[in-house]
Design a protein around this motif. Structure first.
Motif, PDB file in Angstrom:
ATOM      1  N   GLY A 135      22.448   1.550   1.604  1.00 42.93           N
ATOM      2  CA  GLY A 135      22.463   2.294   2.869  1.00 42.93           C
ATOM      3  C   GLY A 135      21.716   3.306   3.090  1.00 42.93           C
ATOM      4  O   GLY A 135      20.975   3.210   4.340  1.00 42.93           O
ATOM      5  N   MET A 136      21.215   4.174   2.287  1.00 46.03           N
ATOM      6  CA  MET A 136      20.248   5.046   2.328  1.00 46.03           C
ATOM      7  C   MET A 136      19.744   5.251   0.908  1.00 46.03           C
ATOM      8  O   MET A 136      20.519   5.900   0.059  1.00 46.03           O
ATOM      9  N   ASN A 137      18.653   4.846   0.532  1.00 40.78           N
ATOM     10  CA  ASN A 137      18.065   4.542  -0.631  1.00 40.78           C
ATOM     11  C   ASN A 137      16.383   5.237  -0.478  1.00 40.78           C
ATOM     12  O   ASN A 137      15.877   4.668   0.235  1.00 40.78           O
ATOM     13  N   ILE A 138      16.173   6.149  -1.478  1.00 36.82           N
ATOM     14  CA  ILE A 138      14.651   6.380  -1.737  1.00 36.82           C
ATOM     15  C   ILE A 138      14.263   5.647  -2.736  1.00 36.82           C
ATOM     16  O   ILE A 138      14.669   5.855  -4.035  1.00 36.82           O
TER      17      ILE A 138
ATOM     18  N   ASN B 216       0.935  -1.254  -0.024  1.00 30.78           N
ATOM     19  CA  ASN B 216       0.023  -0.046  -0.016  1.00 30.78           C
ATOM     20  C   ASN B 216       0.755   1.360   0.075  1.00 30.78           C
ATOM     21  O   ASN B 216       0.258   2.143  -0.118  1.00 30.78           O
ATOM     22  N   LEU B 217       1.900   1.099   0.079  1.00 25.35           N
ATOM     23  CA  LEU B 217       2.898   2.213   0.111  1.00 25.35           C
ATOM     24  C   LEU B 217       3.443   2.512  -1.332  1.00 25.35           C
ATOM     25  O   LEU B 217       3.974   1.784  -2.033  1.00 25.35           O
ATOM     26  N   ASP B 218       3.597   3.934  -1.293  1.00 25.52           N
ATOM     27  CA  ASP B 218       4.319   4.356  -3.010  1.00 25.52           C
ATOM     28  C   ASP B 218       5.689   4.586  -2.804  1.00 25.52           C
ATOM     29  O   ASP B 218       6.147   4.553  -3.904  1.00 25.52           O
ATOM     30  N   LYS B 219       5.963   5.226  -1.492  1.00 27.51           N
ATOM     31  CA  LYS B 219       7.576   5.613  -1.612  1.00 27.51           C
ATOM     32  C   LYS B 219       8.199   5.253  -0.052  1.00 27.51           C
ATOM     33  O   LYS B 219       7.479   5.649   0.683  1.00 27.51           O
ATOM     34  N   VAL B 220       9.176   4.658  -0.090  1.00 24.41           N
ATOM     35  CA  VAL B 220       9.846   4.546   1.319  1.00 24.41           C
ATOM     36  C   VAL B 220      11.280   4.894   1.082  1.00 24.41           C
ATOM     37  O   VAL B 220      12.035   4.783   0.060  1.00 24.41           O
ATOM     38  N   VAL B 221      11.848   5.241   2.351  1.00 28.30           N
ATOM     39  CA  VAL B 221      13.434   5.304   2.543  1.00 28.30           C
ATOM     40  C   VAL B 221      13.855   4.228   3.169  1.00 28.30           C
ATOM     41  O   VAL B 221      13.399   3.725   4.204  1.00 28.30           O
ATOM     42  N   PHE B 222      14.764   3.166   2.599  1.00 27.11           N
ATOM     43  CA  PHE B 222      15.211   2.243   3.210  1.00 27.11           C
ATOM     44  C   PHE B 222      16.826   2.352   3.677  1.00 27.11           C
ATOM     45  O   PHE B 222      17.569   2.954   3.053  1.00 27.11           O
ATOM     46  N   LEU B 223      17.132   2.054   4.938  1.00 30.28           N
ATOM     47  CA  LEU B 223      18.262   2.211   5.731  1.00 30.28           C
ATOM     48  C   LEU B 223      18.775   1.220   6.292  1.00 30.28           C
ATOM     49  O   LEU B 223      18.239   0.162   6.567  1.00 30.28           O
ATOM     50  N   ASP B 224      20.261   1.089   6.160  1.00 31.20           N
ATOM     51  CA  ASP B 224      20.928   0.099   6.722  1.00 31.20           C
ATOM     52  C   ASP B 224      20.994   0.367   8.387  1.00 31.20           C
ATOM     53  O   ASP B 224      20.642   1.418   8.818  1.00 31.20           O
ATOM     54  N   ASP B 225      21.542  -0.648   9.178  1.00 36.15           N
ATOM     55  CA  ASP B 225      21.470  -0.289  10.532  1.00 36.15           C
ATOM     56  C   ASP B 225      22.664   0.328  10.972  1.00 36.15           C
ATOM     57  O   ASP B 225      22.896   0.622  12.249  1.00 36.15           O
ATOM     58  N   ASP B 226      23.720   0.515  10.251  1.00 36.85           N
ATOM     59  CA  ASP B 226      24.791   1.003  10.819  1.00 36.85           C
ATOM     60  C   ASP B 226      25.200   2.431  10.240  1.00 36.85           C
ATOM     61  O   ASP B 226      26.248   3.031   9.789  1.00 36.85           O
TER      62      ASP B 226
END
Length: 530
Positions: free
Chosen positions: A413-416, A340-350
């Motif tokens: 690591g940090m991706n939109i 149901n989501l259109d856009k997310v930012v995926f983050l690594d834990d470090d």
């Protein structure tokens, strides 16, 4: 040399014998000269004349290109040169060194442990030049081997330290898991029922974090909330594995980050993550060869004599067990996990967030799926000078056929991610296809983790974003520029030297520890990073 006194006694001239050079001319005033003055003048001249004579002789002899015997003896020494006998000695010594360099070193040769012992042995055993050279060569080669072995041992120890779980973090997980079973408040629903609709509300900024490290997750979430200009618009989706779920849920249930919202889910709670949908990952985790590669003896079969320490370090990094973890591959399934989501930012834990990330949702991805920082625009060899040739084996025909070695790489690591656009592509199928090919080739196409198949799968679907959004390499480079670190929106401790490990870089650790809640009883009782 000649002395001329004018008839009027008004001048005295000292000149060379060829009368071309006046060495000294003394003019006397027109007034009367006393005998005392004349006496003093003659006395001074008597003192100066020997030096004038020497100077005159040198000038005269140089005029006819001749050197004095003093010059011949002292000149070369003053200029750092050596005479013929010394030159012969040096030539003979070079000759001996050349002979010794190709000579076999006897097996039973006893070597001194230090230079002072070598000097002592020379005196006692009356070494000739050849014996001395042979012993010296054997000593140097032994020290080189010892240094090399120590470097490889250091790299192995660092690899084990990076792959292990620190005692304090293990303690934190156990205590929070126990709290989950005994404390009803630790088991409360996350988020509260009234906030459940917000988990799929695209008006909010949704972050996804997949990790089994509770402490690292707390830092990522806390830094994001504290750095945000609109924390009430933040929704965090924290995904963990089954063994860590209870502890992770306890932490965020007991440590609110309101007004932000946090959801904690385990991979086993996603109905879509079945064996039928992720067959390749099942193969990766069950394949004996793969498990031996990542969990087996990292020295066996390695020819260390022909391997540089840096190459060995890279190979160790590629054999981290995290690369066959489902959590590490999870990002390739984001469109299915969050339908149901259109856009997310995926983050690594470090990573640590130091700036408001809400502008990321306003970046125009130009119809692309993945907004990422490119890693071929810098000068450092570890992080920001990466092209596809750094990740793939281009001697493999499939790789050579489909990829360009000079193509720029990009970073996880940090991706939109634009999930709406992603769902219209075959990125996941391409990812699975190339993973299968690499398994068939016995990992000869690439070695390092999840990024190489993603570099292929996202080909043509990546929009480069400004590098100030994501600074990498804080787990690799101790000489990272601190001013650049302070300016970056997200700093990434990718590499072995994680900030929660003892091998982390001390001057870079404070950027991470500032978001650790040291007043928390669980943190204090587990003595985290004391």
């Amino acid at each position: 040399m000649q002395l001329h006194i004018s008839p009027s006694m008004r001048s005295i001239t000292i000149s060379s014998s060829n009368e071309f050079i006046d060495l000294m001319k003394i003019k006397v005033a027109a007034r009367h000269i006393s005998y005392r003055t004349l006496f003093h003048t003659i006395l001074i001249l008597a003192f100066l004349l020997p030096f004038v004579f020497i100077l005159t002789a040198v000038v005269t002899l140089e005029g006819v290109n001749k050197c004095s015997s003093i010059g011949r003896r002292l000149g070369p020494r003053l200029l750092g040169r050596i005479d013929d006998s010394e030159q012969r000695l040096v030539r003979d010594f070079y000759k001996i060194l050349n002979e010794v360099s190709t000579q076999e070193i006897p097996d039973g040769l006893k070597l001194p442990d230090s230079f002072s012992q070598l000097v002592s042995d020379m005196k006692n055993n009356h070494y000739d030049a050849k014996t001395f050279s042979l012993v010296l060569r054997a000593m140097i080669e032994k020290f080189e081997r010892d240094i090399r072995e120590s470097k490889f041992a250091e790299l192995m120890n660092k690899h084990f330290a990076a792959s292990s779980v620190p005692k304090g973090i293990h303690c934190l997980s156990l205590r929070l898991t126990d709290e989950y079973s005994s404390n009803a408040h630790a088991r409360r629903q996350l988020p509260s029922p009234e906030f459940l609709p917000l988990l799929s509300d695209n008006a909010y900024h949704h972050f996804v974090l997949a990790t089994d490290n509770i402490l690292a997750a707390s830092v990522v979430v806390s830094s994001a909330v504290q750095s945000s200009s609109k924390p009430e618009k933040i929704v965090f989706h924290v995904i963990t594995d089954k063994k860590t779920y209870a502890g992770m849920h306890s932490w965020f249930a007991l440590n609110s980050v309101a007004p932000a919202i946090v959801e904690v889910k385990s991979v086993h709670q996603f109905d879509w993550l079945t064996r039928e949908n992720v067959p390749v990952l099942e193969a990766v985790e069950s394949h004996n060869g793969i498990r031996n590669y990542y969990h087996g003896n990292h020295i066996a079969g390695a020819n260390l004599s022909e391997t540089t320490p840096r190459t060995f370090a890279s190979k160790l990094q590629s054999r981290s067990p995290k690369y066959i973890s489902l959590l590490n591959h999870l990002r390739i399934y984001l469109p299915e996990l969050f339908p149901n989501l259109d856009k997310v930012v995926f983050l690594d834990d470090d990573i640590v967030i130091q700036r408001d990330l809400s502008p990321l949702w306003d970046i125009d991805l130009n119809g692309k799926v993945n907004g990422a920082v490119e890693t071929c625009r810098g000068e450092d060899q570890w992080v920001m000078s990466k092209r596809l040739r750094n990740y793939f084996n281009f001697s493999h025909p499939l790789i050579a056929k489909h990829l360009d070695p000079e193509e720029c790489a990009w970073a996880y690591g940090m991706n939109i991610f634009d999930l709406r656009t992603w769902r219209k592509t075959n990125i996941r199928e391409t990812y699975h296809s190339w993973l299968k090919e690499n398994l068939k080739s016995n990992l000869t196409m690439w070695k390092l983790g999840t990024l190489p198949p993603a570099l292929i799968a996202f080909k043509g679907h990546v929009q480069a974003i400004d590098s100030s959004w994501h600074m990498l390499g804080l787990g690799y480079q101790s000489k990272t520029n601190l001013e650049n670190v302070k300016k970056a929106a997200v700093i990434h401790y990718n590499g072995q030297s994680k900030p929660w490990l003892e091998i982390g870089f001390e001057h870079l650790r404070p950027f991470w520890t500032k978001y650790v809640n040291y007043t928390n009883d669980f943190i204090k009782n587990c003595h985290i990073l004391e």
